[in-house]
Design an enzyme around this catalytic site. Structure first.
Site, PDB file in Angstrom:
ATOM      1  N   ASN A   9       0.772  -1.705   0.776  1.00  0.00           N
ATOM      2  CA  ASN A   9       0.106  -0.043   0.116  1.00  0.00           C
ATOM      3  C   ASN A   9       0.737   0.994   0.757  1.00  0.00           C
ATOM      4  OD1 ASN A   9      -1.996   2.275   0.264  1.00  0.00           O
ATOM      5  ND2 ASN A   9      -2.488   0.998   2.571  1.00  0.00           N
ATOM      6  N   TRP A  10       1.060   1.373  -1.200  1.00  0.00           N
ATOM      7  CA  TRP A  10       1.891   2.888  -1.616  1.00  0.00           C
ATOM      8  C   TRP A  10       1.480   4.458  -0.795  1.00  0.00           C
ATOM      9  CZ3 TRP A  10       4.445   3.448  -6.643  1.00  0.00           C
ATOM     10  CH2 TRP A  10       4.839   2.248  -7.932  1.00  0.00           C
ATOM     11  N   LYS A  11       0.256   4.432  -0.281  1.00  0.00           N
ATOM     12  CA  LYS A  11      -0.462   5.686   0.016  1.00  0.00           C
ATOM     13  C   LYS A  11      -0.008   6.603  -0.173  1.00  0.00           C
ATOM     14  CE  LYS A  11      -0.565   2.883   4.745  1.00  0.00           C
ATOM     15  NZ  LYS A  11      -0.657   3.156   5.904  1.00  0.00           N
ATOM     16  N   HIS A  93      -9.700   1.298   4.520  1.00  0.00           N
ATOM     17  CA  HIS A  93      -8.897   1.347   5.322  1.00  0.00           C
ATOM     18  C   HIS A  93      -9.366   2.277   6.459  1.00  0.00           C
ATOM     19  CE1 HIS A  93      -4.638   2.714   6.079  1.00  0.00           C
ATOM     20  NE2 HIS A  93      -4.056   1.563   5.470  1.00  0.00           N
ATOM     21  N   GLU A 163      -5.843  -5.590  10.188  1.00  0.00           N
ATOM     22  CA  GLU A 163      -5.282  -4.384  10.536  1.00  0.00           C
ATOM     23  C   GLU A 163      -5.852  -3.480  11.737  1.00  0.00           C
ATOM     24  OE1 GLU A 163      -2.847  -2.882   7.030  1.00  0.00           O
ATOM     25  OE2 GLU A 163      -4.985  -1.834   6.544  1.00  0.00           O
ATOM     26  N   GLY A 169       1.766   2.128  11.013  1.00  0.00           N
ATOM     27  CA  GLY A 169       2.659   3.292  10.541  1.00  0.00           C
ATOM     28  C   GLY A 169       2.586   3.486  12.557  1.00  0.00           C
ATOM     29  N   GLY A 230       3.171  -1.166   4.416  1.00  0.00           N
ATOM     30  CA  GLY A 230       2.822  -0.014   4.156  1.00  0.00           C
ATOM     31  C   GLY A 230       3.637   0.555   4.041  1.00  0.00           C
TER      32      GLY A 230
HETATM   33  P1  PGA Z   1       2.806  -0.156   7.613  1.00  0.00           P
HETATM   34  O1  PGA Z   1       1.078   0.804   6.793  1.00  0.00           O
HETATM   35  O2  PGA Z   1       2.753  -1.361   7.339  1.00  0.00           O
HETATM   36  O3  PGA Z   1       3.386   1.115   7.179  1.00  0.00           O
HETATM   37  O4  PGA Z   1       1.849   0.135   9.153  1.00  0.00           O
HETATM   38  C1  PGA Z   1       0.317  -0.787   6.650  1.00  0.00           C
HETATM   39  C2  PGA Z   1      -0.905   0.107   6.424  1.00  0.00           C
HETATM   40  O5  PGA Z   1      -1.401   0.689   6.642  1.00  0.00           O
HETATM   41  O6  PGA Z   1      -1.947  -0.377   5.646  1.00  0.00           O
END
Ligand code: PGA
Length: 251
Positions: A9-11, A93, A163, A169, A230
């Protein structure tokens, strides 16, 4: 065991299409051998130009609009995502739920993604834990509402990502044991909703501070069928290593 499904997930990263192409190219180059299913959930603006790079991994969106087309400023519909090469979308999400996404809107979005032939990766998870199992009921509730009246046949195009919001994060992830407990609840809920035969088709992923070092533990001890990654998906070496090595161990 299903073969792992690993989604990055590149956000809202990286800053430009030039950097996005470089990130994709290097990651793809480092994924030398895998029979895994894997993909990248990228910003909508990058979908088409990245599709032109012909990656082996799937490309998808991070959400879609509720409505098909028309006067919905700022939204991209499932048909638009599909028409530029997207084959899946994340839904629900926690960063989108924080902006007002509800289980009911996720339910409507699953319907439009299915109609366009896209896979839905529906994210569920608790803000915090307690000693009374309230968080497990919360996850069950999220699943029941977002999958309300979804036919069992659609399970082929469905994945659920567990999640825990507190692990996204963050500095530390959930433990494989914590993951396992919720994966069981998710599978039990899916079986109650769709029956065992359909429920088995749904991949259950874990996401939240997945790294190169802990990735495998969620699949082996955590009981997950795959990962939603992420930050680590922005590190080509680490993401490629997860895609490559988890396959080697699990299959
Ligand atoms: P993260 O994010 O791996 O940076 O904790 C995961 C996500 O939000 O899908």
């Amino acid at each position: 065991m299903k073969k792992p499904l690993i989604i990055g997930n590149w956000k809202a990263n990286p800053k430009s299409i030039k950097e996005a192409k470089a990130l994709l190219k290097l990651t793809e180059k480092l994924i030398t051998r895998t029979k895994n299913s894997y993909g990248y959930a990228v910003p909508d603006a990058f979908l088409f130009p990245l599709k032109e790079e012909k990656p082996r991994g799937m490309l998808g969106a991070q959400t879609i609009g509720t409505k098909e087309d028309g006067a919905h400023t700022g939204e991209s519909s499932a048909s638009m995502i599909s028409s530029v090469g997207g084959t899946f979308t994340l839904l629900g999400h926690s960063e989108i739920r924080a902006l007002g996404e509800t289980d009911e809107s996720i339910n409507a979005k699953i319907k439009s993604t299915y109609q366009e032939g896209l896979y839905s990766v529906v994210c569920v998870g608790e803000k915090s834990r307690d000693n009374h199992g309230t968080y497990l009921k919360h996850i069950e509730e999220q699943l029941k509402k977002s999958l309300h009246e979804i036919p069992g046949e659609w399970c082929e195009k469905l994945a659920i990502a567990y999640e825990p919001i507190w692990a996204i994060g963050a500095d530390t992830s959930a433990t494989p044991e914590q993951c396992f407990e919720v994966v069981i609840v998710i599978r039990r809920t899916l079986a109650a909703l769709f029956g065992m035969a359909y429920a088995k088709k749904v991949c259950v992923l874990y996401g939240g501070t997945v790294t190169k070092n802990n990735a495998e533990s969620f699949l082996v001890e955590g009981g997950a069928d795959g990962l939603l990654i992420g930050r680590t998906s922005l590190d080509p070496k680490a993401f490629a290593s997860i895609v490559t090595t988890t396959y080697a161990t699990i299959s």
